[in-house]
Design a protein around this motif. Structure first.
Motif, PDB file in Angstrom:
ATOM      1  N   ASN A  50       0.853  -1.177   0.000  1.00 47.41           N
ATOM      2  CA  ASN A  50       0.000   0.000   0.000  1.00 47.41           C
ATOM      3  C   ASN A  50       0.895   1.235   0.000  1.00 47.41           C
ATOM      4  O   ASN A  50       1.748   1.391   0.881  1.00 47.41           O
ATOM      5  CB  ASN A  50      -0.882  -0.007   1.251  1.00 47.41           C
ATOM      6  N   PRO A  51       0.725   2.148  -1.026  1.00 48.46           N
ATOM      7  CA  PRO A  51       1.609   3.324  -1.093  1.00 48.46           C
ATOM      8  C   PRO A  51       1.585   4.154   0.174  1.00 48.46           C
ATOM      9  O   PRO A  51       2.589   4.768   0.555  1.00 48.46           O
ATOM     10  CB  PRO A  51       1.053   4.105  -2.283  1.00 48.46           C
ATOM     11  N   ALA A  52       0.440   4.179   0.835  1.00 42.35           N
ATOM     12  CA  ALA A  52       0.363   4.975   2.077  1.00 42.35           C
ATOM     13  C   ALA A  52       1.295   4.441   3.137  1.00 42.35           C
ATOM     14  O   ALA A  52       1.857   5.195   3.935  1.00 42.35           O
ATOM     15  CB  ALA A  52      -1.079   4.979   2.592  1.00 42.35           C
ATOM     16  N   ASP A  53       1.477   3.089   3.147  1.00 44.09           N
ATOM     17  CA  ASP A  53       2.372   2.502   4.138  1.00 44.09           C
ATOM     18  C   ASP A  53       3.822   2.902   3.895  1.00 44.09           C
ATOM     19  O   ASP A  53       4.626   3.001   4.817  1.00 44.09           O
ATOM     20  CB  ASP A  53       2.241   0.972   4.136  1.00 44.09           C
ATOM     21  N   ASN A  54       4.200   3.143   2.594  1.00 39.13           N
ATOM     22  CA  ASN A  54       5.597   3.406   2.265  1.00 39.13           C
ATOM     23  C   ASN A  54       6.055   4.786   2.702  1.00 39.13           C
ATOM     24  O   ASN A  54       7.242   5.057   2.771  1.00 39.13           O
ATOM     25  CB  ASN A  54       5.809   3.245   0.757  1.00 39.13           C
ATOM     26  N   LYS A  55       5.085   5.671   2.982  1.00 36.40           N
ATOM     27  CA  LYS A  55       5.485   6.988   3.456  1.00 36.40           C
ATOM     28  C   LYS A  55       6.175   6.901   4.815  1.00 36.40           C
ATOM     29  O   LYS A  55       6.948   7.778   5.191  1.00 36.40           O
ATOM     30  CB  LYS A  55       4.259   7.887   3.547  1.00 36.40           C
ATOM     31  N   GLU A 113       7.300  -2.614  -6.001  1.00 44.85           N
ATOM     32  CA  GLU A 113       7.934  -3.879  -5.646  1.00 44.85           C
ATOM     33  C   GLU A 113       7.777  -4.849  -6.798  1.00 44.85           C
ATOM     34  O   GLU A 113       6.716  -4.934  -7.439  1.00 44.85           O
ATOM     35  CB  GLU A 113       7.279  -4.464  -4.391  1.00 44.85           C
ATOM     36  N   TRP A 114       8.839  -5.573  -7.072  1.00 41.85           N
ATOM     37  CA  TRP A 114       8.780  -6.617  -8.093  1.00 41.85           C
ATOM     38  C   TRP A 114       9.623  -7.795  -7.637  1.00 41.85           C
ATOM     39  O   TRP A 114      10.826  -7.679  -7.476  1.00 41.85           O
ATOM     40  CB  TRP A 114       9.289  -6.105  -9.443  1.00 41.85           C
ATOM     41  N   ASP A 115       8.928  -8.873  -7.415  1.00 45.37           N
ATOM     42  CA  ASP A 115       9.600 -10.107  -6.997  1.00 45.37           C
ATOM     43  C   ASP A 115      10.476  -9.871  -5.772  1.00 45.37           C
ATOM     44  O   ASP A 115      11.609 -10.347  -5.686  1.00 45.37           O
ATOM     45  CB  ASP A 115      10.431 -10.667  -8.154  1.00 45.37           C
TER      46      ASP A 115
END
Length: 312
Positions: free
Chosen positions: A4-9, A24-26
């Motif tokens: 979730n982009p919000a979590d990455n903040k 994220e990829w693999d």
């Protein structure tokens, strides 16, 4: 699984202290690392510079040309200007060379050295293909550094050879000589005897009486009774160690049996008269050039007179 982009903040990469962007990829995630401002400004400046360049200089190709640019500059125009400037710088030398008879060139050392320099450049363009970059020649092509000359080594004789060439069938003033092919005139045994005699003239074989007799009857009229050659016929000196094709038995046998008919192009239909004078001076300066005879040969003077009258 995507985050979730919000979590990455709130998520920070501990080793670098940089926030994640949420991709994220693999299992591989991307950090939010923007380019340095100096790099971005440099990139923007290159874009501005390219736009200015397109306006000022030729840039966009068209069907038969290209956009000219506001400055009207072209590499061909620059070359033409540089060539014109070079011609202007050379004009005094060119005019002086055009005015002086070639036989008198050696007596004017300043002019002669200028001609040698110009001839060196012309030689690299027109003559190295046969005579080599050092003018040492090769099989069938004379070495121009020695003092062995077929037609004469003074500057006038060299100039005449360059101008009219050797054995040019389309030119009546060319140097002309013809050694007959003795196959059918002499027997193989007689040719072998002559070969032995010719080799003996330069100390490469023992004297051969039969060969000497055949030589006197068939070869001496051009090469001289002593074998030292006659320049009026372009016949080489057979008594030294300078050979155009070779002095071994097989090569001499081929020469006498089948003859040699080497051709040198005439340059009066390819180069201007001043360039030919420069080439003559350069070849004359290489080490084997001879002094101009007291009574210069009439052929070069005739050529000079024709050139002055605008004749070929």
């Amino acid at each position: 699984m995507a985050k979730n982009p919000a979590d990455n903040k709130q998520r920070i990469d501990q080793p670098t202290g940089t926030a994640f962007v949420g991709h994220e990829w693999d299992g591989i995630e991307e950090l939010n690392t923007p380019l340095p401002r100096w790099w971005l400004w440099t990139f923007y400046l290159t874009i501005v510079w390219s736009l200015v360049y397109v306006v000022l200089y030729p840039a966009w190709p068209l069907v038969n040309s290209a956009t000219e640019g506001v400055l009207k500059w072209t590499s061909r125009g620059q070359l033409a200007a540089e060539m014109k400037a070079a011609e202007s710088d050379r004009a005094p030398l060119v005019n002086a060379l055009a005015a002086i008879p070639v036989e008198q060139l050696v007596s004017d050392q300043k002019l002669y050295q200028g001609a040698v320099a110009g001839g060196s450049a012309a030689f690299k363009v027109h003559c190295v293909q046969c005579h080599g970059s050092g003018a040492i020649g090769s099989k069938g092509y004379p070495n121009l550094n020695d003092d062995d000359w077929l037609w004469g080594g003074d500057i006038g004789a060299i100039h005449y050879t360059l101008t009219h060439g050797i054995r040019n069938p389309d030119h009546p003033e060319t140097r002309q000589s013809q050694m007959p092919a003795f196959d059918g005139i002499l027997t193989p045994a007689e040719i072998s005897s002559v070969v032995s005699h010719v080799q003996s003239l330069s100390g490469k074989a023992k004297p051969n009486a039969k060969g000497a007799e055949i030589f006197a009857n068939n070869c001496a009229s051009c090469h001289g009774t002593d074998g030292k050659g006659l320049r009026e016929f372009g016949a080489p000196n057979l008594t030294d160690n300078i050979w155009l094709y070779g002095s071994d038995k097989a090569t001499l046998t081929q020469t006498i049996k089948l003859s040699r008919q080497g051709v040198m192009p005439r340059w009066n239909d390819k180069l201007d008269s001043v360039t030919i004078k420069m080439l003559a001076a350069y070849v004359h300066s290489l080490g084997g050039g001879e002094a101009t005879p007291a009574a210069a040969a009439p052929a070069p003077a005739t050529m000079e007179a024709k050139a002055a009258n605008g004749q070929p």
